[in-house]
Design an enzyme around this catalytic site. Structure first.
Site, PDB file in Angstrom:
ATOM      1  N   CYS A 105     -66.529  23.833  90.634  1.00  0.00           N
ATOM      2  CA  CYS A 105     -66.272  22.734  89.698  1.00  0.00           C
ATOM      3  C   CYS A 105     -65.706  23.311  88.395  1.00  0.00           C
ATOM      4  O   CYS A 105     -66.099  22.935  87.302  1.00  0.00           O
ATOM      5  CB  CYS A 105     -67.537  21.910  89.432  1.00  0.00           C
ATOM      6  SG  CYS A 105     -68.905  22.866  88.756  1.00  0.00           S
ATOM      7  N   LYS A 131     -74.568  17.952  98.611  1.00  0.00           N
ATOM      8  CA  LYS A 131     -73.678  18.301  99.728  1.00  0.00           C
ATOM      9  C   LYS A 131     -74.498  18.603 100.982  1.00  0.00           C
ATOM     10  O   LYS A 131     -74.074  18.277 102.096  1.00  0.00           O
ATOM     11  CB  LYS A 131     -72.788  19.487  99.335  1.00  0.00           C
ATOM     12  CG  LYS A 131     -71.852  19.162  98.160  1.00  0.00           C
ATOM     13  CD  LYS A 131     -71.029  20.361  97.744  1.00  0.00           C
ATOM     14  CE  LYS A 131     -70.260  20.089  96.468  1.00  0.00           C
ATOM     15  NZ  LYS A 131     -71.106  20.035  95.273  1.00  0.00           N
ATOM     16  N   PRO A 189     -78.387  20.804  93.890  1.00  0.00           N
ATOM     17  CA  PRO A 189     -79.638  20.072  94.136  1.00  0.00           C
ATOM     18  C   PRO A 189     -79.710  19.381  95.501  1.00  0.00           C
ATOM     19  O   PRO A 189     -80.640  18.651  95.769  1.00  0.00           O
ATOM     20  CB  PRO A 189     -79.631  19.021  93.021  1.00  0.00           C
ATOM     21  CG  PRO A 189     -78.183  18.714  92.816  1.00  0.00           C
ATOM     22  CD  PRO A 189     -77.441  20.012  93.065  1.00  0.00           C
TER      23      PRO A 189
END
Length: 476
Positions: free
Chosen positions: A373, A248, A245
């Site tokens: 992740c 980063k 979203p």
């Protein structure tokens, strides 16, 4: 102390993960018993939240100290005067850490119950209130203003609109209902606000719903480490290949002092809009977000640039971040994953396609950072081994800051190569039991150490491109 059962997985998925964590190299180094203990510990940690809430300060608009002061006042309000420390991370100067209080075992359960979906339950454990779309069931006579006990339906067995549920459920805490049962289940799709306001959560974390939105970005600690490892510089042209979203992406722009060009790609239109909204909210002008499939982002037969829009000419970016789509098996808390083995193992081909594009788009001397992740060997260390074999032009690089542990054995990488990776493994620390008294006695160094270790499962690899791949591409 463990208050929830270990993450619930399909047997074939648990066996697949176990095989990775108990591979020959690991068992040879640790012994079978220790390797098995570590794996079981990991499954248990995944169902519990990390020990700290992590927020990134938008240093483009304000100083860390100013935002820290504003946040302290906000937490005082939220926690009714309870003094919870806010720590600035010594190696990540733009990161603030807030200890999570819990588990709190002395909460008296209410007669009136609400059952929420597992995803909603995970959000509640990280400090969120209960929003209407997450409510699956509510007691028959529930009215607005009632004291409610909230439970998570970890197996997804509760029927929408049920008046009671006796299946597998986990207690998340108490709250006050904002709406009656009738209002929640009246069939109006536009009801999207808060349904239950949490007052006594099992884990006490701050709510960041509309809290200092231009100054703060809620982000897991390793997600912030990634951008520092990328180390973007003012004036560079940088690509965030799978950007939504935008956490980063916006961090990259901030670290570049909003000078240069940050290209953000995602193939889902509403996610691209979210990136644009976040850039606007944080006052960043160097970001250009496009709705585009990252696997098609390089056009090898082009003779001229497409006005800065995708697809791009080969070797046109100084640095590239590939935070790859992955199985997400490192996310916390996660009490249940209903995915099949086919779904969990489906990401590797896409990750390799995207990585190939990233190598083609990277300038010689440029930096490529790959992250996930997840905790699987196939998507992390095995991906690095594949990349180094497939692209002789790439070299693995040491990372700065090095906050996670080294990579996991089992993919045939050397000890030196494993030391250049960062694997954030929540199984390395015991589950915490944090209360206000223990926080007052804790040393800051110990709390920082714990924040570094007790976070989500995550993986980072950093490469540099030593020579051009253009000739090779032309020959193809």
């Amino acid at each position: 102390m463990s208050v929830f059962p270990k993450i619930s997985l399909r047997p074939e998925v648990e066996n697949y993960l176990k095989k990775g964590f108990m591979n020959k190299e690991v068992v040879s180094a640790l012994g079978k018993q220790e390797a098995e203990r570590k794996f079981e510990t990991l499954l248990n940690r995944l169902s519990h939240p990390p020990s700290f809430t992590t927020v990134r300060v938008n240093t483009h608009l304000a100083s860390v100290q100013h935002v820290k002061n504003l946040l302290f006042d906000e937490l005082q309000k939220q926690f009714n005067g309870l003094s919870v420390p806010i720590l600035q991370h010594p190696d990540l100067q733009d990161i603030l850490l807030i200890p999570v209080i819990g588990p709190r075992n002395n909460i008296r359960k209410q007669q009136c119950e609400v059952i929420v979906g597992a995803q909603c339950g995970n959000a509640v454990l990280r400090g969120a209130h209960v929003y209407v779309p997450g409510i699956v069931s509510a007691s028959k006579f529930m009215k607005a203003g009632d004291a409610i006990s909230i439970y998570s339906d970890i197996k997804g067995k509760c029927k929408k609109g049920a008046k009671e549920f006796n299946g597998a459920k986990v207690f998340l805490g108490n709250g006050i209902s904002e709406l009656s049962r009738k209002e929640i289940f009246n069939g109006l799709p536009q009801l999207k606000g808060i349904g239950i306001r949490m007052t006594e959560p099992v884990y006490l974390s701050p709510s960041f719903d509309n809290v200092l939105p231009s100054y703060l970005f809620l982000q897991n600690l390793p997600s912030a480490v990634v951008t520092h490892v990328l180390n973007p510089q003012p004036g560079e042209k940088i690509l965030d290949l799978c950007a939504a979203p935008g956490g980063k992406t916006t961090h990259i722009a901030v670290l570049m002092h909003d000078q240069g060009e940050v290209i953000a790609l995602d193939k889902i239109p509403n996610k691209v809009e979210k990136i644009k909204q976040n850039a606007l909210l944080l006052g960043l002008n160097s970001i250009r977000a496009f709705c585009f499939d990252g696997t098609k982002a390089v056009k090898l037969d082009m003779v001229q640039d497409t006005e800065g829009e995708p697809p791009f000419l080969p070797e046109s970016f100084d640095r590239i971040l590939l935070d790859a789509p992955c199985s997400g098996m490192g996310q916390r808390p996660n009490m249940a994953c209903t995915w099949t083995l086919k779904e969990v193992t489906s990401y590797q081909p896409l990750q390799r396609k995207l990585f190939t594009v990233a190598v083609q788009l990277l300038k010689p001397g440029g930096v490529l950072v790959y992250s996930t992740c997840t905790v699987t060997l196939a998507e992390n260390e095995e991906h690095v081994a594949w990349a180094l074999t497939t692209f002789p032009c790439l070299q693995l690089q040491p990372q700065e800051p090095q906050i996670g542990g080294e990579g996991m054995m089992g993919a045939g990488l050397t000890f030196e190569q494993l030391k250049q990776l960062q694997r954030f493994d929540p199984s390395v620390v015991p589950l915490q039991d944090t209360n206000i008294d223990s926080l007052q006695d804790a040393r800051i160094e110990d709390m920082i150490w714990l924040a570094n270790k007790d976070c989500i499962g995550f993986f980072i690899a950093k490469f540099v491109k030593c020579k051009s791949t253009k000739e090779k591409d032309v020959q193809k």
